[in-house]
Design a protein around this motif. Structure first.
Motif, mmCIF file in Angstrom:
data_model
loop_
_atom_site.group_PDB
_atom_site.id
_atom_site.type_symbol
_atom_site.label_atom_id
_atom_site.label_comp_id
_atom_site.label_asym_id
_atom_site.label_seq_id
_atom_site.Cartn_x
_atom_site.Cartn_y
_atom_site.Cartn_z
ATOM 1 N N ALA A 88 0.853 -53.146 -12.421
ATOM 2 C CA ALA A 88 1.815 -52.307 -13.147
ATOM 3 C C ALA A 88 1.609 -50.841 -12.774
ATOM 4 O O ALA A 88 2.567 -50.055 -12.751
ATOM 5 C CB ALA A 88 1.662 -52.501 -14.650
ATOM 6 N N HIS A 112 4.220 -62.361 -6.715
ATOM 7 C CA HIS A 112 3.491 -62.341 -7.985
ATOM 8 C C HIS A 112 2.567 -63.544 -8.134
ATOM 9 O O HIS A 112 1.666 -63.519 -8.967
ATOM 10 C CB HIS A 112 4.469 -62.286 -9.159
ATOM 11 N N GLN A 120 8.619 -52.069 -14.488
ATOM 12 C CA GLN A 120 9.306 -52.759 -13.412
ATOM 13 C C GLN A 120 10.822 -52.743 -13.576
ATOM 14 O O GLN A 120 11.562 -52.882 -12.608
ATOM 15 C CB GLN A 120 8.825 -54.206 -13.319
ATOM 16 N N HIS A 121 11.296 -52.573 -14.809
ATOM 17 C CA HIS A 121 12.726 -52.686 -15.059
ATOM 18 C C HIS A 121 13.365 -51.381 -15.540
ATOM 19 O O HIS A 121 14.577 -51.314 -15.701
ATOM 20 C CB HIS A 121 12.990 -53.799 -16.089
ATOM 21 N N TYR A 173 3.582 -50.282 -9.592
ATOM 22 C CA TYR A 173 5.011 -50.131 -9.870
ATOM 23 C C TYR A 173 5.310 -48.747 -10.441
ATOM 24 O O TYR A 173 6.340 -48.134 -10.107
ATOM 25 C CB TYR A 173 5.477 -51.217 -10.839
#
Length: 351
Positions: free
Chosen positions: A216, A345, A197-198, A219
């Protein structure tokens, strides 16, 4: 032993004889059941024929091209592998011993590595990445990085200038893998601490995310699409997002009242929608068994290869909308991300 195979129109039978018994068998059959025989040796062919009058004729012919290569005499033939057991990283990661033999406890991992590289090799050929001067790969959730090292090794053996980045949340594993790569002198292979995500995408050609938990995976797929990756490889797990949203259509209610069936339905719907969303985003997609269940229970793979030519995706978006309506799905993370929305979320139990 000498193996004899007898073929008929309906079935085939095989029988093995010791050399002395085999010679006796041939003597009993030749001239009685069989009227011709061909013997091939390393340098010649011998043809025996028996005429109707019982006359035996022997003809010898030299093989063209010189002496033929002898067949292996070992009983167990060597399997074709995409990864050589002698590669240094395998020993460094504890897959093989100092003699290059696979450690028994690592047999499953060894098969997984080979199967993964086999799939990747085909995708690289089909997308034309093998002709590129440089290829950048990102592996999210790299863990101890068995596959990350294997990918880097395979690409460098192709003669490519490979840059492979493993992304892992656990700093001790990041340090361990970086130390191993440095010790082996693998310039171009590095590991970073973080999550999908980052992580900031920087011109990724191949995006890998194996066993990324629940959304995940969404993403990771979204990042691959956004960075324009030619190949996206995911092995999803923990399909939690859609299951609480499922509203069983009346005709399916008797089947989906069982928890195991509802879980399987949610898994199929989640990965089916992911494949459709990839297709709507310009990829050709396959969903298949990555490796047999005897090696791992997380054995599904979504493989996406970017199309060379764009297509109209309106019909695919209509299919996605129809699936959501049929099952009462309110939101799916990958679709939300692709449309520029914000993922709630609180509605998911993941990561």
């Amino acid at each position: 032993m000498v193996s004899f195979v007898r073929e008929t129109t309906t079935f085939t039978t095989t029988q093995n004889y010791r050399p002395v018994e085999a010679l006796q068998f041939v003597q009993s059959q030749l001239g009685v059941v069989f009227k011709a025989a061909l013997l091939q040796t390393s340098d010649s062919e011998y043809q025996v024929t028996i005429s109707k009058k019982g006359k035996w004729l022997l003809n010898r012919t030299k093989r063209q091209g010189g002496v033929a290569k002898s067949a292996p005499t070992a009983h167990n033939r060597e399997k074709q592998r995409f990864v050589e057991q002698s590669r240094p990283y395998l020993q460094a990661l504890g897959v093989t011993d100092v003699q290059g033999n696979v450690i028994p406890a690592m047999q499953r991992k060894w098969k997984q590595i080979n199967k993964f590289i086999e799939i990747l090799a085909k995708a690289i050929r089909e997308t034309g990445l093998a002709e590129r001067s440089q290829v950048h790969v990102a592996d999210f959730g790299s863990g101890k990085a068995y596959l990350t090292f294997a990918v880097f090794d395979y690409l460098t053996q192709l003669g490519l200038d490979a840059k492979v980045t493993g992304v892992e949340l656990r700093q001790p594993l990041v340090d361990l893998c970086n130390d191993t790569a440095t010790r082996l002198g693998l310039a171009g292979l590095d590991f970073e601490q973080g999550d999908v995500q980052h992580f900031k995408a920087r011109g990724i050609n191949v995006m890998i995310a194996l066993h990324a938990c629940d959304i995940a995976t969404d993403y990771a797929i979204h990042m691959g699409i956004q960075t324009g990756a030619e190949i996206i490889m995911c092995s999803p797990c923990c399909h939690k997002e859609l299951r609480p949203q499922l509203q069983s259509p009346a005709v399916l209610a008797p089947l989906l009242k069982h928890g195991i069936h509802q879980g399987q339905e949610a898994e199929m719907l989640t990965d089916g929608m992911r494949a459709l969303l990839l297709e709507a985003s310009g990829y050709d997609t396959q969903v298949f068994e990555f490796i047999s269940l005897e090696h791992t229970s997380k054995n599904k793979m979504i493989l996406a290869q970017k199309r060379q030519q764009p297509r109209d995706s309106s019909a695919i978006w209509q299919q996605i909308a129809a699936l959501k309506l049929f099952y009462g799905i309110r939101a799916q993370t990958l679709e939300t991300l692709l449309k520029g929305g914000i993922v709630d979320h609180q509605c998911t139990d993941q990561l």
